[in-house]
Motif scaffolding. Structure first.
Motif, PDB file in Angstrom:
ATOM      1  N   LEU A  41     -37.694  38.898 -34.027  1.00  0.00           N
ATOM      2  CA  LEU A  41     -36.282  38.704 -33.643  1.00  0.00           C
ATOM      3  C   LEU A  41     -35.738  39.972 -32.998  1.00  0.00           C
ATOM      4  N   ILE A  42     -36.030  41.110 -33.622  1.00  0.00           N
ATOM      5  CA  ILE A  42     -35.512  42.387 -33.107  1.00  0.00           C
ATOM      6  C   ILE A  42     -36.096  42.670 -31.724  1.00  0.00           C
ATOM      7  N   GLU A  43     -37.391  42.403 -31.565  1.00  0.00           N
ATOM      8  CA  GLU A  43     -38.015  42.658 -30.256  1.00  0.00           C
ATOM      9  C   GLU A  43     -37.427  41.795 -29.155  1.00  0.00           C
ATOM     10  N   SER A 101     -27.635  52.452 -41.805  1.00  0.00           N
ATOM     11  CA  SER A 101     -27.862  51.752 -40.547  1.00  0.00           C
ATOM     12  C   SER A 101     -28.801  50.586 -40.833  1.00  0.00           C
ATOM     13  N   THR A 102     -28.283  49.369 -40.675  1.00  0.00           N
ATOM     14  CA  THR A 102     -29.132  48.200 -40.955  1.00  0.00           C
ATOM     15  C   THR A 102     -30.296  48.155 -39.961  1.00  0.00           C
ATOM     16  N   GLY A 103     -30.036  48.596 -38.714  1.00  0.00           N
ATOM     17  CA  GLY A 103     -31.126  48.637 -37.724  1.00  0.00           C
ATOM     18  C   GLY A 103     -32.234  49.580 -38.177  1.00  0.00           C
ATOM     19  N   ASP A 104     -31.863  50.774 -38.680  1.00  0.00           N
ATOM     20  CA  ASP A 104     -32.874  51.742 -39.145  1.00  0.00           C
ATOM     21  C   ASP A 104     -33.663  51.172 -40.330  1.00  0.00           C
ATOM     22  N   ILE A 105     -32.954  50.531 -41.268  1.00  0.00           N
ATOM     23  CA  ILE A 105     -33.657  49.993 -42.451  1.00  0.00           C
ATOM     24  C   ILE A 105     -34.638  48.901 -42.013  1.00  0.00           C
ATOM     25  N   LEU A 106     -34.186  48.058 -41.065  1.00  0.00           N
ATOM     26  CA  LEU A 106     -35.082  46.999 -40.582  1.00  0.00           C
ATOM     27  C   LEU A 106     -36.300  47.601 -39.878  1.00  0.00           C
ATOM     28  N   ARG A 107     -36.070  48.625 -39.044  1.00  0.00           N
ATOM     29  CA  ARG A 107     -37.208  49.261 -38.337  1.00  0.00           C
ATOM     30  C   ARG A 107     -38.184  49.897 -39.333  1.00  0.00           C
ATOM     31  N   GLU A 108     -37.648  50.508 -40.409  1.00  0.00           N
ATOM     32  CA  GLU A 108     -38.527  51.085 -41.444  1.00  0.00           C
ATOM     33  C   GLU A 108     -39.391  49.996 -42.074  1.00  0.00           C
ATOM     34  N   LYS A 139     -19.312  36.080 -40.389  1.00  0.00           N
ATOM     35  CA  LYS A 139     -19.803  35.744 -41.733  1.00  0.00           C
ATOM     36  C   LYS A 139     -20.151  37.026 -42.515  1.00  0.00           C
ATOM     37  N   GLN A 140     -20.785  37.984 -41.861  1.00  0.00           N
ATOM     38  CA  GLN A 140     -21.122  39.247 -42.539  1.00  0.00           C
ATOM     39  C   GLN A 140     -19.858  40.019 -42.927  1.00  0.00           C
ATOM     40  N   ALA A 141     -18.838  39.985 -42.067  1.00  0.00           N
ATOM     41  CA  ALA A 141     -17.586  40.706 -42.368  1.00  0.00           C
ATOM     42  C   ALA A 141     -16.898  40.081 -43.576  1.00  0.00           C
ATOM     43  N   THR A 148     -38.933  55.880 -27.358  1.00  0.00           N
ATOM     44  CA  THR A 148     -37.954  54.904 -26.863  1.00  0.00           C
ATOM     45  C   THR A 148     -38.081  53.665 -27.736  1.00  0.00           C
ATOM     46  N   ARG A 149     -36.940  53.160 -28.207  1.00  0.00           N
ATOM     47  CA  ARG A 149     -36.993  51.967 -29.046  1.00  0.00           C
ATOM     48  C   ARG A 149     -37.519  50.780 -28.248  1.00  0.00           C
ATOM     49  N   LYS A 150     -38.299  49.912 -28.945  1.00  0.00           N
ATOM     50  CA  LYS A 150     -38.888  48.741 -28.266  1.00  0.00           C
ATOM     51  C   LYS A 150     -37.809  47.830 -27.699  1.00  0.00           C
ATOM     52  N   ASP A 203     -23.322  51.390 -40.305  1.00  0.00           N
ATOM     53  CA  ASP A 203     -23.557  51.509 -38.863  1.00  0.00           C
ATOM     54  C   ASP A 203     -24.430  50.320 -38.457  1.00  0.00           C
ATOM     55  N   GLY A 204     -23.839  49.381 -37.727  1.00  0.00           N
ATOM     56  CA  GLY A 204     -24.602  48.185 -37.327  1.00  0.00           C
ATOM     57  C   GLY A 204     -24.418  47.018 -38.270  1.00  0.00           C
ATOM     58  N   PHE A 205     -23.583  47.168 -39.255  1.00  0.00           N
ATOM     59  CA  PHE A 205     -23.243  46.085 -40.184  1.00  0.00           C
ATOM     60  C   PHE A 205     -21.766  46.211 -40.519  1.00  0.00           C
ATOM     61  N   PRO A 206     -20.968  45.144 -40.520  1.00  0.00           N
ATOM     62  CA  PRO A 206     -21.315  43.767 -40.187  1.00  0.00           C
ATOM     63  C   PRO A 206     -21.417  43.546 -38.688  1.00  0.00           C
ATOM     64  N   ARG A 207     -22.060  42.430 -38.320  1.00  0.00           N
ATOM     65  CA  ARG A 207     -22.253  42.098 -36.912  1.00  0.00           C
ATOM     66  C   ARG A 207     -21.830  40.669 -36.602  1.00  0.00           C
ATOM     67  N   THR A 208     -21.469  39.922 -37.625  1.00  0.00           N
ATOM     68  CA  THR A 208     -20.967  38.553 -37.410  1.00  0.00           C
ATOM     69  C   THR A 208     -19.739  38.371 -38.310  1.00  0.00           C
ATOM     70  N   GLY A 245     -34.250  40.953 -29.177  1.00  0.00           N
ATOM     71  CA  GLY A 245     -32.824  41.279 -29.074  1.00  0.00           C
ATOM     72  C   GLY A 245     -31.926  40.295 -29.799  1.00  0.00           C
ATOM     73  N   GLU A 246     -32.543  39.490 -30.712  1.00  0.00           N
ATOM     74  CA  GLU A 246     -31.746  38.520 -31.486  1.00  0.00           C
ATOM     75  C   GLU A 246     -31.305  39.153 -32.799  1.00  0.00           C
ATOM     76  N   LEU A 247     -30.274  38.582 -33.404  1.00  0.00           N
ATOM     77  CA  LEU A 247     -29.857  39.087 -34.716  1.00  0.00           C
ATOM     78  C   LEU A 247     -30.752  38.519 -35.811  1.00  0.00           C
ATOM     79  N   VAL A 248     -30.924  39.293 -36.863  1.00  0.00           N
ATOM     80  CA  VAL A 248     -31.665  38.873 -38.048  1.00  0.00           C
ATOM     81  C   VAL A 248     -30.699  38.004 -38.870  1.00  0.00           C
ATOM     82  N   PRO A 249     -31.197  36.945 -39.560  1.00  0.00           N
ATOM     83  CA  PRO A 249     -30.277  36.066 -40.293  1.00  0.00           C
ATOM     84  C   PRO A 249     -29.380  36.825 -41.291  1.00  0.00           C
TER      85      PRO A 249
HETATM   86  P1  AMP Z   1     -29.325  48.530 -34.128  1.00  0.00           P
HETATM   87  O1  AMP Z   1     -30.238  49.662 -34.491  1.00  0.00           O
HETATM   88  O2  AMP Z   1     -28.045  48.539 -34.933  1.00  0.00           O
HETATM   89  O3  AMP Z   1     -29.066  48.415 -32.658  1.00  0.00           O
HETATM   90  O4  AMP Z   1     -30.085  47.194 -34.563  1.00  0.00           O
HETATM   91  C1  AMP Z   1     -31.323  46.834 -33.979  1.00  0.00           C
HETATM   92  C2  AMP Z   1     -31.592  45.352 -34.226  1.00  0.00           C
HETATM   93  O5  AMP Z   1     -31.670  45.104 -35.642  1.00  0.00           O
HETATM   94  C3  AMP Z   1     -30.507  44.402 -33.734  1.00  0.00           C
HETATM   95  O6  AMP Z   1     -30.634  44.085 -32.354  1.00  0.00           O
HETATM   96  C4  AMP Z   1     -30.752  43.207 -34.630  1.00  0.00           C
HETATM   97  O7  AMP Z   1     -31.887  42.478 -34.200  1.00  0.00           O
HETATM   98  C5  AMP Z   1     -31.101  43.836 -35.962  1.00  0.00           C
HETATM   99  N1  AMP Z   1     -29.884  44.074 -36.788  1.00  0.00           N
HETATM  100  C6  AMP Z   1     -29.359  45.277 -37.148  1.00  0.00           C
HETATM  101  N2  AMP Z   1     -28.258  45.112 -37.880  1.00  0.00           N
HETATM  102  C7  AMP Z   1     -28.068  43.780 -37.999  1.00  0.00           C
HETATM  103  C8  AMP Z   1     -27.089  42.955 -38.633  1.00  0.00           C
HETATM  104  N3  AMP Z   1     -26.052  43.498 -39.279  1.00  0.00           N
HETATM  105  N4  AMP Z   1     -27.221  41.624 -38.549  1.00  0.00           N
HETATM  106  C9  AMP Z   1     -28.259  41.061 -37.896  1.00  0.00           C
HETATM  107  N5  AMP Z   1     -29.214  41.755 -37.266  1.00  0.00           N
HETATM  108  C10 AMP Z   1     -29.133  43.107 -37.313  1.00  0.00           C
END
Ligand code: AMP
Length: 245
Positions: free
Chosen positions: A71-73, A49-56, A110-112, A186-188, A103-108, A75-79
């Protein structure tokens, strides 16, 4: 697990075979995390889960965490480049050799496109015909249900189990994990204003990517409002059939 999934289990040694890779798609709140955990346990392959890795990373205060936290706070996507680098490092780990669930990747788009190229280059999952085995499953859930789920979502910070105060997936004791007794969080980014931003970004940035897979005939759509076991069984069936080959 439903009778259908049990039949699949009985006919294949699903903890030894190469699986997928599997991409789980769906808007925020569709149940990707919950289903990814179930499929991960079924096959013994990691949920990435890219979201979980980013939160960690945010929690540990790493450079990546600092670059992505605000960016996450909002609700924007990370580059794309940052997330792609993170995924490259994760997929290189030994536990991904037999397959993995994204889970949560790809999201654009370009990522796909990047993922297709990356899988082709890594050659781990090549089929006899030279394609990769990527199975793309989309969990479809209508907007009002997503809102209900996102506002009720609670996560256990210890074991990662996901609960929902607004659905039948609620914890037995409000705010307490059934499994280990931790206080649920609850997630931020599950705040009303951020939720609407995330859903907006989903339509603008992620839906075109869903269409990218649909155009390639690689999309298996599952009703994400169905019973949890029914969804898992349908996903397992799609994976077993290699529906996206
Ligand atoms: P999620 O836990 O999948 O809902 O992701 C939480 C947040 O992490 C998203 O709202 C984005 O800000 C960031 N994020 C997670 N996955 C991606 C991704 N594949 N590309 C860009 N941002 C991401």
């Amino acid at each position: 697990m439903s009778a259908e999934a049990v039949t699949v289990q009985a006919t294949k040694n699903h903890k030894e075979t190469v699986v997928g890779p599997v991409v789980l798609l769906g808007p925020p709140g569709a149940g990707k995390g919950t289903q990814a955990k179930r499929i991960s346990a079924h096959y013994g392959i990691p949920q990435i889960s890219t979201g979980d890795i980013l939160r960690e990373n945010i929690e540990k205060g790493t450079e990546l965490g600092k670059q992505s936290g605000a960016l996450i706070e909002r609700g924007e996507l990370v580059p794309d480049e940052l997330v792609e680098k993170m995924v490259t490092e994760r997929l290189a780990q030994a536990d991904c050799a037999r397959g993995f669930i994204l889970d949560g990747f790809p999201r654009t788009v370009k990522q796909a496109e990047w993922l297709d190229k990356h899988l082709a280059e890594s050659r781990y999952f090549e089929t006899a015909t030279g394609g990769n085995r990527l199975v793309v499953v989309q969990l479809a859930v209508e907007y009002t249900k997503l809102l209900r789920r996102l506002t009720g979502r609670r996560t256990c910070p210890t074991c990662g189990h996901i609960y929902n105060a607004n659905t039948s997936q609620r914890a037995r004791v409000d705010g307490v994990c059934d499994i280990d007794g931790s206080a649920l969080v609850t997630r931020k980014d599950d705040r009303d204003d951020v939720i609407s931003q995330r859903l907006k970004n989903y339509r603008r940035q992620t839906l075109p990517m869903v269409n990218y897979y649909a155009r390639k005939n690689r999309l298996v759509e599952i009703d994400g409002a169905a019973d949890l076991d029914v969804i898992t069984a349908a996903a397992v069936k799609a994976i077993e059939n290699g529906d996206s080959l």
